[in-house]
Design a protein around this motif. Sequence first.
Motif, short mmCIF file in Angstrom:
data_model
loop_
_atom_site.label_atom_id
_atom_site.label_comp_id
_atom_site.label_asym_id
_atom_site.label_seq_id
_atom_site.Cartn_x
_atom_site.Cartn_y
_atom_site.Cartn_z
N TYR A 11 14.28 -9.53 -27.99
CA TYR A 11 14.27 -8.77 -26.95
C TYR A 11 13.40 -8.93 -25.57
CZ TYR A 11 16.09 -4.29 -25.49
OH TYR A 11 16.64 -2.94 -24.76
N THR A 12 11.68 -8.52 -25.69
CA THR A 12 10.88 -8.78 -24.37
C THR A 12 10.83 -10.15 -24.35
OG1 THR A 12 9.19 -9.26 -25.83
CG2 THR A 12 9.69 -6.64 -25.04
N THR A 13 11.39 -11.24 -24.91
CA THR A 13 12.19 -12.27 -24.00
C THR A 13 13.00 -12.57 -24.05
OG1 THR A 13 10.43 -13.48 -25.15
CG2 THR A 13 11.47 -14.60 -24.28
N GLY A 14 14.07 -11.84 -23.86
CA GLY A 14 15.42 -12.15 -23.19
C GLY A 14 16.10 -11.01 -22.74
N VAL A 15 15.28 -10.01 -22.37
CA VAL A 15 15.72 -9.60 -21.79
C VAL A 15 15.11 -10.26 -20.06
CG1 VAL A 15 15.20 -6.43 -20.53
CG2 VAL A 15 15.98 -7.05 -22.83
N PRO A 16 14.10 -10.21 -20.16
CA PRO A 16 13.62 -10.29 -18.68
C PRO A 16 14.51 -12.05 -18.73
CG PRO A 16 11.77 -9.94 -19.81
CD PRO A 16 13.06 -9.73 -20.91
N ALA A 17 14.37 -12.79 -19.01
CA ALA A 17 15.23 -14.45 -19.21
C ALA A 17 16.74 -13.38 -18.29
CB ALA A 17 15.53 -15.00 -20.03
N MET A 18 17.19 -12.55 -18.85
CA MET A 18 18.90 -12.61 -18.91
C MET A 18 18.64 -11.82 -17.33
SD MET A 18 20.93 -9.85 -18.21
CE MET A 18 20.26 -7.91 -18.93
N CYS A 19 17.79 -10.77 -17.07
CA CYS A 19 18.13 -10.21 -15.63
C CYS A 19 17.92 -11.58 -14.54
CB CYS A 19 16.73 -9.08 -15.40
SG CYS A 19 16.91 -7.66 -16.56
N MET A 24 20.86 -14.92 -10.16
CA MET A 24 21.04 -15.24 -9.76
C MET A 24 22.74 -15.69 -9.62
SD MET A 24 19.38 -18.59 -11.44
CE MET A 24 19.69 -19.71 -10.57
N LEU A 25 23.14 -15.26 -10.64
CA LEU A 25 24.79 -14.59 -10.29
C LEU A 25 24.89 -13.60 -9.82
CD1 LEU A 25 24.96 -15.20 -14.39
CD2 LEU A 25 26.08 -16.85 -12.84
N THR A 26 24.34 -13.21 -9.48
CA THR A 26 24.51 -12.18 -8.49
C THR A 26 24.86 -11.90 -6.70
OG1 THR A 26 22.80 -10.81 -8.39
CG2 THR A 26 24.95 -10.10 -10.61
N GLY A 27 24.58 -13.21 -6.72
CA GLY A 27 23.66 -13.82 -5.80
C GLY A 27 22.52 -12.57 -5.12
N GLY A 33 17.59 -25.08 -1.75
CA GLY A 33 15.37 -25.09 -1.43
C GLY A 33 15.30 -25.01 -3.55
N VAL A 34 13.99 -25.63 -2.95
CA VAL A 34 13.12 -24.86 -3.95
C VAL A 34 12.30 -23.62 -3.84
CG1 VAL A 34 11.44 -25.87 -5.95
CG2 VAL A 34 13.63 -27.59 -5.51
N TYR A 35 12.47 -22.59 -5.00
CA TYR A 35 11.75 -21.59 -4.64
C TYR A 35 10.07 -20.79 -6.31
CZ TYR A 35 13.57 -20.83 -0.07
OH TYR A 35 13.75 -21.34 0.94
N THR A 36 10.06 -20.48 -6.49
CA THR A 36 9.47 -19.29 -7.36
C THR A 36 10.29 -18.21 -7.28
OG1 THR A 36 7.13 -18.91 -6.24
CG2 THR A 36 7.00 -21.23 -7.72
N VAL A 37 9.55 -17.54 -8.99
CA VAL A 37 10.05 -15.92 -8.29
C VAL A 37 9.59 -15.45 -7.83
CG1 VAL A 37 11.35 -16.86 -10.42
CG2 VAL A 37 9.20 -15.75 -10.71
N GLU A 38 8.41 -15.69 -7.68
CA GLU A 38 7.48 -14.53 -6.82
C GLU A 38 7.97 -14.86 -5.33
OE1 GLU A 38 5.37 -16.06 -11.01
OE2 GLU A 38 6.64 -17.70 -8.73
N LEU A 46 13.16 -6.07 -11.15
CA LEU A 46 12.56 -4.92 -11.61
C LEU A 46 13.52 -3.83 -11.99
CD1 LEU A 46 9.44 -4.47 -9.91
CD2 LEU A 46 9.38 -5.74 -11.96
N ASN A 47 14.47 -3.38 -11.32
CA ASN A 47 15.81 -1.86 -11.58
C ASN A 47 16.62 -2.64 -12.48
OD1 ASN A 47 14.73 -0.43 -9.62
ND2 ASN A 47 16.10 -1.36 -7.71
N ALA A 48 17.06 -4.09 -12.36
CA ALA A 48 17.28 -3.90 -13.53
C ALA A 48 16.94 -4.84 -14.96
CB ALA A 48 18.23 -5.99 -13.84
N LEU A 49 15.84 -4.79 -15.13
CA LEU A 49 14.66 -4.38 -16.65
C LEU A 49 14.54 -2.78 -16.42
CD1 LEU A 49 11.34 -6.23 -15.86
CD2 LEU A 49 13.26 -6.49 -17.15
N ASP A 50 15.14 -2.55 -16.17
CA ASP A 50 15.00 -1.10 -16.17
C ASP A 50 16.36 -0.40 -17.16
OD1 ASP A 50 12.26 -0.82 -15.39
OD2 ASP A 50 13.42 0.91 -13.19
N LYS A 51 17.14 -1.00 -15.89
CA LYS A 51 18.79 -1.01 -16.60
C LYS A 51 18.91 -0.97 -18.14
CE LYS A 51 23.78 -1.66 -15.51
NZ LYS A 51 24.79 -1.84 -13.95
#
Length: 66
Positions: A11-19, A24-27, A33-38, A46-51
Amino acid sequence: YREVGSQAISYTTGVPAMCGALMMLTGEWTKPGVYTVEEFNPDPFLNALDKYGLPRSENHNPVLVD
């Protein structure tokens, strides 16, 4: 386990991956280019994690343990 019928680590691996995929899917996280998530705005993620079940909290005055 009671909530999702699986180990907590899945669960704690899957939810952040889904978020992250959701960002990406919501834009929310798209730039040419290439970027890191940071380098992206963390607030929508973070709001999606909460939700989606991994709420967070912040404590600026923690009780220290000896």
